[in-house]
Each structure stands twice: as C-alpha cells, then as structure tokens.
Design a protein around this motif. Structure first.
Motif, mmCIF file in Angstrom:
data_model
loop_
_atom_site.group_PDB
_atom_site.id
_atom_site.type_symbol
_atom_site.label_atom_id
_atom_site.label_comp_id
_atom_site.label_asym_id
_atom_site.label_seq_id
_atom_site.Cartn_x
_atom_site.Cartn_y
_atom_site.Cartn_z
ATOM 1 N N LEU A 1 0.834 -1.206 0.000
ATOM 2 C CA LEU A 1 0.000 0.000 0.000
ATOM 3 C C LEU A 1 0.869 1.256 0.000
ATOM 4 O O LEU A 1 0.526 2.254 -0.654
ATOM 5 N N ALA A 2 1.998 1.181 0.698
ATOM 6 C CA ALA A 2 2.901 2.344 0.766
ATOM 7 C C ALA A 2 3.294 2.801 -0.633
ATOM 8 O O ALA A 2 3.305 4.000 -0.924
ATOM 9 N N GLU A 3 3.580 1.840 -1.504
ATOM 10 C CA GLU A 3 3.957 2.191 -2.882
ATOM 11 C C GLU A 3 2.853 2.998 -3.562
ATOM 12 O O GLU A 3 3.110 4.013 -4.194
ATOM 13 N N GLN A 4 1.616 2.512 -3.410
ATOM 14 C CA GLN A 4 0.486 3.203 -4.050
ATOM 15 C C GLN A 4 0.250 4.573 -3.441
ATOM 16 O O GLN A 4 0.013 5.552 -4.144
ATOM 17 N N VAL A 5 0.328 4.640 -2.109
ATOM 18 C CA VAL A 5 0.054 5.899 -1.413
ATOM 19 C C VAL A 5 1.090 6.947 -1.812
ATOM 20 O O VAL A 5 0.761 8.097 -2.083
ATOM 21 N N MET A 6 2.350 6.530 -1.861
ATOM 22 C CA MET A 6 3.428 7.464 -2.219
ATOM 23 C C MET A 6 3.260 7.953 -3.652
ATOM 24 O O MET A 6 3.487 9.111 -3.955
ATOM 25 N N LYS A 7 2.847 7.022 -4.521
ATOM 26 C CA LYS A 7 2.683 7.364 -5.932
ATOM 27 C C LYS A 7 1.573 8.405 -6.096
ATOM 28 O O LYS A 7 1.689 9.346 -6.890
ATOM 29 N N ASP A 8 0.489 8.225 -5.302
ATOM 30 C CA ASP A 8 -0.669 9.126 -5.445
ATOM 31 C C ASP A 8 -0.457 10.452 -4.756
ATOM 32 O O ASP A 8 -1.140 11.419 -5.030
ATOM 33 N N LEU A 9 0.487 10.490 -3.817
ATOM 34 C CA LEU A 9 0.636 11.648 -2.945
ATOM 35 C C LEU A 9 0.851 12.985 -3.676
ATOM 36 O O LEU A 9 0.122 13.937 -3.422
#
Ligand SMILES: [Zn+2]
Length: 245
Positions: free
Chosen positions: A233-241
């Motif tokens: 999830l961290a990967e996705q969250v960082m990407k969307d940030l």
C-alpha cells in the motif's frame, strides 16, 4: 472436625482444570519468550493433551508461533506472541462457547461487524491499549439481553470483545454522563458523520464501511503478512501523494 474439612474441600476451591494450569504456565512465560513442550509437561504434570489445551487457548485469543511459521524455532519450541482470555484468573471463556450461537451464524455476525467489538471498537487480535500484552477475543453478544426478551436473531446480535461482553462491566467502568455524550456528538462536525452515527444508534451496532473492513482484515493477518501488505500500500500511497497535494 474432619467432616468439616472434607466438606470444605468438596464445596470450596476446586482443583484448577488442566486448561487453567496450562494457561497459567504459558502466561508466566511472558509475551516474547519461548517455551518448549517439555517445559509445559514439567510444569503441568499429567497434561496428556497439551496440544489440545493449546488449541483451546488459541480459540480464546492466545497466540504462539511454532517452527512452521518461525524459522528461528526448533521443532519443540513455541514463542508466546499474545495472551488471550485469562481462564487461569477466572476470566470468562468466550460467550459463544457457553451460548448456543452456531458456527455459520457466528461467522456471519463477525463478518458483518468487521471483526470489531461493537462496543469499544477494538479489532480481533489487537492489543488492548491499557493492557498491551492482552489481545481482544471477539464473542457474540446480545444487544437486548436474553433476560429482557432479546432473541438470537441476527439483528439482536453483535460482536463484542471479552471485556465489553462481560456483564459486570457496568460496575467496573465509569460510564460518561449524558451531557458529555451530547456535547461530544455536537462536536462531530459534518452532517454526514452525524447521519452515520444515527444509523449506528438505530442498528445498535457500528456499521463498518469498506475501509474499516479492509483494516480489520489486515489487522487479523500474521505480523509478517501485515508488513508486506503495508509495504504494497505504501507504494500506491506514495505514488498518489504528489497528485493529491
Ligand atoms: Zn470491546
């Protein structure tokens, strides 16, 4: 005199059950410490079915790793991860053990309630904030108590942890005042949140949304899997940030 003492033995303190003795031994080991099956046999002589007793404890929220899930352990070693219901201290076993709520119904209610105590909000397997070495075990409780005419229908049942399900909780926990609750509600902010709360009040339980259900299911994973899912999830969250801010 002798008849008095023998009746005291019969009527008074019962011999602790093998389950209680096993629980007492393991609790004493301490969370984060290892024990072997041999330690257990030595501490609780005559427990022929240690495996079964440990399975019983697992059903009450106790967690131990063995060599199959933890490669640092040898075949006869266990690592205590969490202490569940303290049957050795007289804490009540989950209500579902005592009351007649069947397996599929129990699973249905737990799933509907997002595996979360509908009274205090703790998720199954999570540590109590004030007693970190103990974890929540969910049972099925009645919204309207059976003695007041409550039924075993789904809409009168809810998930409860072993603390909130304890019928004596009213005398052990200070309830807030009515005014405190009203003031808190006034400070909730958005009308959407108030509507949501009202819906919960009507249902007599939290109605968990998809995000909460996802969190509660995540919280039920073994620790290593929780880390992996969190990393994904961290990967996705960082990407969307950057796009969001
Ligand atoms: Zn609770």
């Amino acid at each position: 005199m002798s008849s008095e003492s023998s009746s005291a033995v019969r009527g008074g303190s019962r011999q602790p059950s093998s389950l209680m003795q096993v629980a007492a031994f393991i609790a004493n080991v301490g969370v984060g410490s290892k024990f072997t099956k041999l330690d257990l046999f030595r501490a609780v002589p005559g427990v022929a079915q240690a495996d079964r007793r440990m399975r019983d404890l697992r059903a009450m929220g106790w967690e131990f790793d063995n060599y199959k899930v933890n490669r640092n352990l040898t075949a006869d070693e266990y690592l205590l991860k969490a202490i569940g219901v303290r049957v050795d201290l007289g804490e009540a076993a989950p209500r579902t053990v005592r009351k007649n709520i069947t397996g599929p119904k129990r699973r249905r209610i737990l799933e509907r309630d997002g595996h979360t105590c509908q009274v205090c909000g703790i998720a199954a397997g999570m540590a109590f904030p004030d007693v970190p070495e103990r974890t929540a075990v969910l049972t099925i409780g009645h919204i309207i108590p059976v003695v007041r005419g409550g039924t075993n229908d789904d809409d009168n049942l809810r998930a409860e942890c072993q603390r909130c399900g304890d019928e004596s909780r009213d005398v052990t926990v200070n309830p807030p005042t009515k005014q405190e609750v009203l003031t808190h509600i006034q400070h909730l902010g958005s009308a959407r949140e108030k509507r949501r709360l009202f819906g919960w009040m009507q249902a007599g339980r939290r109605v968990s949304d998809d995000t909460e259900r996802a969190f509660n299911n995540w919280a039920r994973l073994p620790y290593a899997h929780r880390l992996e899912v969190m990393a994904a999830l961290a990967e996705q969250v960082m990407k969307d940030l950057p796009a969001e801010s």
